[in-house]
Design an enzyme around this catalytic site. Sequence first.
Site, mmCIF file in Angstrom:
data_model
loop_
_atom_site.group_PDB
_atom_site.id
_atom_site.type_symbol
_atom_site.label_atom_id
_atom_site.label_comp_id
_atom_site.label_asym_id
_atom_site.label_seq_id
_atom_site.Cartn_x
_atom_site.Cartn_y
_atom_site.Cartn_z
ATOM 1 N N LYS A 1 0.829 -1.207 0.000
ATOM 2 C CA LYS A 1 0.000 0.000 0.000
ATOM 3 C C LYS A 1 0.874 1.272 0.000
ATOM 4 C CE LYS A 1 -4.139 -2.046 2.098
ATOM 5 N NZ LYS A 1 -5.171 -1.885 3.160
ATOM 6 N N TYR B 1 -12.174 -1.286 -4.336
ATOM 7 C CA TYR B 1 -12.781 -1.496 -3.013
ATOM 8 C C TYR B 1 -14.310 -1.370 -3.049
ATOM 9 C CZ TYR B 1 -8.427 -1.725 -0.278
ATOM 10 O OH TYR B 1 -7.233 -2.110 0.293
ATOM 11 N N ASN C 1 -2.247 0.205 6.923
ATOM 12 C CA ASN C 1 -1.791 -1.095 7.409
ATOM 13 C C ASN C 1 -0.856 -1.819 6.425
ATOM 14 O OD1 ASN C 1 -3.706 -1.709 5.531
ATOM 15 N ND2 ASN C 1 -5.088 -2.788 6.926
ATOM 16 N N HIS D 1 -2.251 -5.316 1.433
ATOM 17 C CA HIS D 1 -3.581 -5.875 1.132
ATOM 18 C C HIS D 1 -3.426 -7.337 0.755
ATOM 19 C CE1 HIS D 1 -7.504 -6.539 -0.743
ATOM 20 N NE2 HIS D 1 -6.827 -7.183 -1.674
ATOM 21 N N GLU E 1 -9.754 -9.578 -8.080
ATOM 22 C CA GLU E 1 -8.693 -8.594 -7.834
ATOM 23 C C GLU E 1 -7.504 -8.790 -8.777
ATOM 24 O OE1 GLU E 1 -9.950 -7.987 -3.159
ATOM 25 O OE2 GLU E 1 -8.016 -8.925 -3.603
HETATM 26 N N1 UDP Z 1 -10.127 -0.205 6.863
HETATM 27 C C1 UDP Z 1 -10.273 0.997 7.556
HETATM 28 N N2 UDP Z 1 -11.069 1.008 8.677
HETATM 29 C C2 UDP Z 1 -11.726 -0.104 9.130
HETATM 30 C C3 UDP Z 1 -11.578 -1.297 8.405
HETATM 31 C C4 UDP Z 1 -10.766 -1.312 7.285
HETATM 32 O O1 UDP Z 1 -9.715 2.015 7.176
HETATM 33 O O2 UDP Z 1 -12.431 -0.034 10.140
HETATM 34 C C5 UDP Z 1 -9.272 -0.227 5.647
HETATM 35 C C6 UDP Z 1 -7.952 -0.961 5.841
HETATM 36 O O3 UDP Z 1 -6.948 -0.313 5.040
HETATM 37 C C7 UDP Z 1 -8.286 -2.340 5.294
HETATM 38 C C8 UDP Z 1 -9.218 -1.995 4.134
HETATM 39 O O4 UDP Z 1 -9.979 -0.900 4.617
HETATM 40 O O5 UDP Z 1 -7.129 -3.056 4.903
HETATM 41 C C9 UDP Z 1 -10.150 -3.113 3.705
HETATM 42 O O6 UDP Z 1 -10.877 -3.564 4.834
HETATM 43 P P1 UDP Z 1 -11.083 -5.110 5.119
HETATM 44 O O7 UDP Z 1 -12.109 -5.244 6.194
HETATM 45 O O8 UDP Z 1 -11.332 -5.834 3.832
HETATM 46 O O9 UDP Z 1 -9.671 -5.558 5.758
HETATM 47 P P2 UDP Z 1 -8.494 -6.472 5.151
HETATM 48 O O10 UDP Z 1 -9.146 -7.543 4.312
HETATM 49 O O11 UDP Z 1 -7.602 -5.564 4.341
HETATM 50 O O12 UDP Z 1 -7.790 -7.028 6.356
HETATM 51 MG MG MG Z 2 -10.499 -7.375 2.787
#
Ligand code: UDP
Ligand code: MG
Length: 139
Positions: free
Chosen positions: A9, A49, A112, A115, A126
Amino acid sequence: MQRTFAIVKPDAYAAGHTGAIIARIQESGLRLVACKTLHLTQRQAQGFYHVHRERPFFSSLVTFMSEGPIVALVLEGEDAIKRWRDLMGPTDATKAPKETLRGTFGASIERNATHGSDAPDTAAYEIGYFFSGLELADL
Ligand code: UDP
Ligand code: MG
Protein backbone atom coordinates in the site's frame (compact mmCIF):
# COMPACT_ATOMS: atom_id res chain seq x y z
CA MET A 1 -1.84 -24.56 -6.33
CA GLN A 2 -3.65 -21.33 -5.57
CA ARG A 3 -3.10 -17.70 -6.56
CA THR A 4 -3.80 -14.64 -4.49
CA PHE A 5 -3.54 -10.90 -4.97
CA ALA A 6 -1.41 -8.61 -2.79
CA ILE A 7 -0.68 -4.90 -2.59
CA VAL A 8 2.18 -2.97 -1.01
CA LYS A 9 0.00 0.00 0.00
CA PRO A 10 1.03 3.69 -0.41
CA ASP A 11 2.23 4.01 3.21
CA ALA A 12 4.64 1.07 2.91
CA TYR A 13 5.76 2.07 -0.59
CA ALA A 14 6.52 5.67 0.49
CA ALA A 15 8.46 4.43 3.52
CA GLY A 16 10.67 2.27 1.30
CA HIS A 17 9.41 -1.08 2.62
CA THR A 18 8.62 -2.69 -0.75
CA GLY A 19 11.87 -4.67 -0.86
CA ALA A 20 11.51 -5.96 2.69
CA ILE A 21 7.91 -7.03 2.04
CA ILE A 22 8.81 -8.86 -1.18
CA ALA A 23 11.71 -10.54 0.64
CA ARG A 24 9.28 -11.80 3.29
CA ILE A 25 6.98 -13.13 0.56
CA GLN A 26 9.83 -15.07 -1.05
CA GLU A 27 11.24 -16.35 2.27
CA SER A 28 7.78 -17.76 3.03
CA GLY A 29 7.96 -19.90 -0.11
CA LEU A 30 5.18 -18.08 -2.00
CA ARG A 31 6.10 -17.57 -5.65
CA LEU A 32 5.98 -14.14 -7.30
CA VAL A 33 3.95 -14.56 -10.52
CA ALA A 34 3.41 -10.90 -11.46
CA CYS A 35 4.42 -7.53 -10.07
CA LYS A 36 3.99 -3.89 -11.07
CA THR A 37 4.17 -0.41 -9.60
CA LEU A 38 1.33 2.01 -10.33
CA HIS A 39 -0.45 5.03 -8.87
CA LEU A 40 -4.23 4.51 -8.62
CA THR A 41 -6.67 7.31 -9.38
CA GLN A 42 -9.52 7.86 -6.91
CA ARG A 43 -11.91 6.19 -9.39
CA GLN A 44 -9.66 3.16 -9.75
CA ALA A 45 -9.35 2.82 -5.96
CA GLN A 46 -13.15 3.09 -5.63
CA GLY A 47 -13.54 0.28 -8.17
CA PHE A 48 -11.07 -1.95 -6.40
CA TYR A 49 -12.78 -1.50 -3.01
CA HIS A 50 -16.38 -1.37 -4.34
CA VAL A 51 -17.51 -4.07 -1.85
CA HIS A 52 -16.80 -1.56 0.93
CA ARG A 53 -18.64 1.38 -0.72
CA GLU A 54 -21.31 1.59 2.02
CA ARG A 55 -18.81 1.41 4.90
CA PRO A 56 -18.03 4.59 6.91
CA PHE A 57 -14.30 4.29 6.16
CA PHE A 58 -14.72 4.03 2.36
CA SER A 59 -13.97 7.63 1.41
CA SER A 60 -10.91 7.85 3.63
CA LEU A 61 -9.68 4.46 2.38
CA VAL A 62 -9.99 5.56 -1.26
CA THR A 63 -8.05 8.76 -0.55
CA PHE A 64 -5.33 6.75 1.19
CA MET A 65 -5.05 4.14 -1.58
CA SER A 66 -4.68 6.83 -4.24
CA GLU A 67 -2.26 9.12 -2.34
CA GLY A 68 0.86 7.60 -3.93
CA PRO A 69 2.32 4.62 -5.77
CA ILE A 70 1.56 1.03 -4.82
CA VAL A 71 2.99 -2.32 -5.87
CA ALA A 72 0.45 -4.89 -7.09
CA LEU A 73 1.48 -8.54 -6.88
CA VAL A 74 0.17 -11.97 -7.78
CA LEU A 75 1.41 -14.72 -5.46
CA GLU A 76 1.19 -18.45 -6.00
CA GLY A 77 1.51 -21.51 -3.80
CA GLU A 78 -0.31 -24.20 -1.88
CA ASP A 79 -3.05 -22.45 0.18
CA ALA A 80 -1.65 -19.06 -0.94
CA ILE A 81 -4.69 -16.99 0.14
CA LYS A 82 -4.52 -18.06 3.79
CA ARG A 83 -0.71 -18.08 3.89
CA TRP A 84 -0.55 -14.48 2.67
CA ARG A 85 -3.29 -13.37 5.09
CA ASP A 86 -1.36 -15.02 7.95
CA LEU A 87 1.87 -13.31 6.90
CA MET A 88 0.11 -9.91 6.81
CA GLY A 89 -1.67 -10.27 10.17
CA PRO A 90 -5.01 -8.76 11.18
CA THR A 91 -6.47 -5.59 9.61
CA ASP A 92 -5.74 -3.33 12.60
CA ALA A 93 -1.96 -2.80 12.55
CA THR A 94 -2.03 -1.57 16.17
CA LYS A 95 -3.28 -5.03 17.21
CA ALA A 96 -1.22 -7.09 14.76
CA PRO A 97 1.55 -9.29 16.22
CA LYS A 98 4.97 -7.69 15.78
CA GLU A 99 6.24 -10.53 13.59
CA THR A 100 3.49 -9.96 10.98
CA LEU A 101 3.89 -7.49 8.10
CA ARG A 102 1.13 -5.22 9.37
CA GLY A 103 2.58 -5.41 12.89
CA THR A 104 6.02 -4.49 11.52
CA PHE A 105 5.16 -1.89 8.85
CA GLY A 106 1.57 -0.72 9.55
CA ALA A 107 0.52 2.26 11.66
CA SER A 108 -3.27 2.00 12.11
CA ILE A 109 -6.42 0.13 11.07
CA GLU A 110 -6.38 2.09 7.80
CA ARG A 111 -2.66 2.57 7.11
CA ASN A 112 -1.79 -1.10 7.41
CA ALA A 113 0.95 -1.54 4.77
CA THR A 114 -0.46 -4.46 2.76
CA HIS A 115 -3.58 -5.88 1.13
CA GLY A 116 -4.48 -9.52 0.60
CA SER A 117 -7.48 -11.23 -1.00
CA ASP A 118 -9.77 -12.99 1.48
CA ALA A 119 -11.24 -15.82 -0.67
CA PRO A 120 -10.86 -17.51 -4.08
CA ASP A 121 -13.61 -15.42 -5.73
CA THR A 122 -12.18 -12.10 -4.51
CA ALA A 123 -8.67 -13.22 -5.48
CA ALA A 124 -9.86 -13.92 -9.05
CA TYR A 125 -11.63 -10.53 -9.26
CA GLU A 126 -8.69 -8.59 -7.83
CA ILE A 127 -6.06 -10.31 -10.00
CA GLY A 128 -8.18 -9.54 -13.07
CA TYR A 129 -8.60 -5.91 -11.99
CA PHE A 130 -4.84 -5.32 -12.12
CA PHE A 131 -3.36 -7.86 -14.56
CA SER A 132 -4.13 -9.09 -18.07
CA GLY A 133 -4.05 -12.74 -19.07
CA LEU A 134 -0.80 -12.15 -20.91
CA GLU A 135 0.88 -10.95 -17.71
CA LEU A 136 -0.33 -14.09 -15.89
CA ALA A 137 0.74 -16.79 -18.31
CA ASP A 138 2.36 -19.86 -16.74
CA LEU A 139 6.01 -19.07 -16.17
N1 UDP B 1 -10.13 -0.20 6.86
C1 UDP B 1 -10.27 1.00 7.56
N2 UDP B 1 -11.07 1.01 8.68
C2 UDP B 1 -11.73 -0.10 9.13
C3 UDP B 1 -11.58 -1.30 8.41
C4 UDP B 1 -10.77 -1.31 7.29
O1 UDP B 1 -9.72 2.02 7.18
O2 UDP B 1 -12.43 -0.03 10.14
C5 UDP B 1 -9.27 -0.23 5.65
C6 UDP B 1 -7.95 -0.96 5.84
O3 UDP B 1 -6.95 -0.31 5.04
C7 UDP B 1 -8.29 -2.34 5.29
C8 UDP B 1 -9.22 -2.00 4.13
O4 UDP B 1 -9.98 -0.90 4.62
O5 UDP B 1 -7.13 -3.06 4.90
C9 UDP B 1 -10.15 -3.11 3.71
O6 UDP B 1 -10.88 -3.56 4.83
P1 UDP B 1 -11.08 -5.11 5.12
O7 UDP B 1 -12.11 -5.24 6.19
O8 UDP B 1 -11.33 -5.83 3.83
O9 UDP B 1 -9.67 -5.56 5.76
P2 UDP B 1 -8.49 -6.47 5.15
O10 UDP B 1 -9.15 -7.54 4.31
O11 UDP B 1 -7.60 -5.56 4.34
O12 UDP B 1 -7.79 -7.03 6.36
MG1 MG C 1 -10.50 -7.37 2.79
